[in-house]
Design an enzyme around this catalytic site. Structure first.
Site, PDB file in Angstrom:
ATOM      1  N   GLU A 190      45.147  31.206  40.760  1.00 28.82           N
ATOM      2  CA  GLU A 190      43.973  30.937  41.568  1.00 28.82           C
ATOM      3  C   GLU A 190      44.662  30.157  42.860  1.00 28.82           C
ATOM      4  O   GLU A 190      45.735  29.627  42.835  1.00 28.82           O
ATOM      5  CB  GLU A 190      42.880  29.970  41.298  1.00 28.82           C
ATOM      6  N   ASP A 213      47.541  34.689  35.921  1.00 27.37           N
ATOM      7  CA  ASP A 213      46.215  35.131  36.924  1.00 27.37           C
ATOM      8  C   ASP A 213      46.177  33.584  37.549  1.00 27.37           C
ATOM      9  O   ASP A 213      45.946  32.614  37.336  1.00 27.37           O
ATOM     10  CB  ASP A 213      44.944  35.193  35.977  1.00 27.37           C
ATOM     11  N   ASP A 266      48.793  39.250  42.557  1.00 30.34           N
ATOM     12  CA  ASP A 266      49.328  37.800  42.217  1.00 30.34           C
ATOM     13  C   ASP A 266      50.740  38.056  42.229  1.00 30.34           C
ATOM     14  O   ASP A 266      51.496  37.023  42.662  1.00 30.34           O
ATOM     15  CB  ASP A 266      49.281  37.821  40.638  1.00 30.34           C
ATOM     16  N   ASP A 289      40.555  33.558  32.789  1.00 31.18           N
ATOM     17  CA  ASP A 289      40.974  35.039  33.049  1.00 31.18           C
ATOM     18  C   ASP A 289      41.927  35.368  32.277  1.00 31.18           C
ATOM     19  O   ASP A 289      41.796  36.373  31.761  1.00 31.18           O
ATOM     20  CB  ASP A 289      41.111  35.187  34.683  1.00 31.18           C
ATOM     21  N   HIS A 334      36.890  33.644  37.369  1.00 27.78           N
ATOM     22  CA  HIS A 334      37.785  32.893  38.476  1.00 27.78           C
ATOM     23  C   HIS A 334      38.492  31.751  38.203  1.00 27.78           C
ATOM     24  O   HIS A 334      38.947  30.858  39.134  1.00 27.78           O
ATOM     25  CB  HIS A 334      36.999  33.030  39.758  1.00 27.78           C
TER      26      HIS A 334
END
Length: 265
Positions: A80, A78, A177, A240, A235
């Site tokens: 960011e 995941d 992603d 996550d 987030h």
């Protein structure tokens, strides 16, 4: 006198039962029963230690409590990325977490986690920090995306995930992603995308197949639908990933078999 396994005492009780008064025989059996229980418990402990030494962390009961998956390992990912309102372009990955999930036990076996220094927009926006919890000091001086990708490859090799006989697949919450973010940034920087990033499982699709409803709010809806507590901070990339892994484990225990959802590149 019994040997280490108690077998000679059992044989004696069976063959000599007719020669002993019933009361004495009953007492003898009562004396042997705890011995046998201890022997079996010790044997079970030895087997568990042997399994653990070969990477089988869960008990046999846990391993057989849900159907086998199609993959040896699930790689939960995941990202960011830099962001703002209105959105900045190009976006750049600033957190790169992966959890290695054992397909037999659905337990986390290994973690890869690095922060990445953005180069096009090196200064994080207040919106980005508020959303992700990532402050400027967490990305300043960190490796570039190219360097992080090299370390991912080293980690994959160390974990045995590049062995052709080992079946693994990435898992993400959505297609962004690996369909948009990573290939888009790699194209911008002129970097190749490794083949193992080109197929994945979209957890939202898997959840909708298993539960019959689409999770509009992603992880929050999936946790609510499965009566799970949300782990950590929304987030945060690594948090996550932990939520994704927990949802997968819960679905697997309900009998769901995960399949690739992305189309081949």
């Amino acid at each position: 006198v019994s040997d280490a396994s108690g077998c000679s005492m059992i044989a004696f009780l069976h063959t000599g039962a007719a020669k002993f008064p019933q009361k004495l025989l009953s007492r003898a059996r009562q004396a042997v029963s705890p011995l046998l229980a201890g022997v079996l418990k010790g044997y079970s402990s030895i087997v568990s230690r042997k399994l653990a030494s070969h990477g089988f962390g869960a008990s046999m009961a846990a391993m057989s409590s849900f159907p086998p998956q199609r993959y040896h390992y699930f790689l939960v990912l995941d990202f960011e990325a830099t962001c703002d309102k209105p959105q900045i372009h190009p976006q750049e990955i600033i957190e790169f977490p992966i959890l290695k999930l054992n397909g037999r036990t659905m337990e986390i076996e290994s973690t890869f986690h690095m922060y990445v220094q953005p180069v096009v927009h090196p200064q994080l926006t207040p919106f980005c920090t508020e959303l992700t919890g990532i402050i400027q000091g967490m990305v300043d001086g960190q490796p570039s995306l190219q360097q992080v990708l090299e370390r991912v490859d080293e980690w994959m090799a160390k974990e045995g995930l590049l062995d052709p006989s080992v079946k693994s697949i990435f898992v993400t919450c959505g297609d962004w992603d690996l369909k948009v973010m990573l290939p888009g940034q790699c194209q911008y920087l002129g970097l190749p995308v490794a083949d193992y990033f080109k197929q994945w499982i979209n957890l939202k699709k898997a959840y909708s197949f298993a539960m019959g409803s689409w999770p509009k709010n992603g992880l929050l809806d999936m946790n609510k639908g499965l009566n799970l507590q949300h782990i950590g901070r929304p987030h945060s990339g690594i948090d996550d990933c932990k939520n994704i892994a927990n949802i997968m484990k819960t679905l697997a225990h309900r009998g769901f078999i995960f399949k690739q959802t992305s189309k081949p590149f």
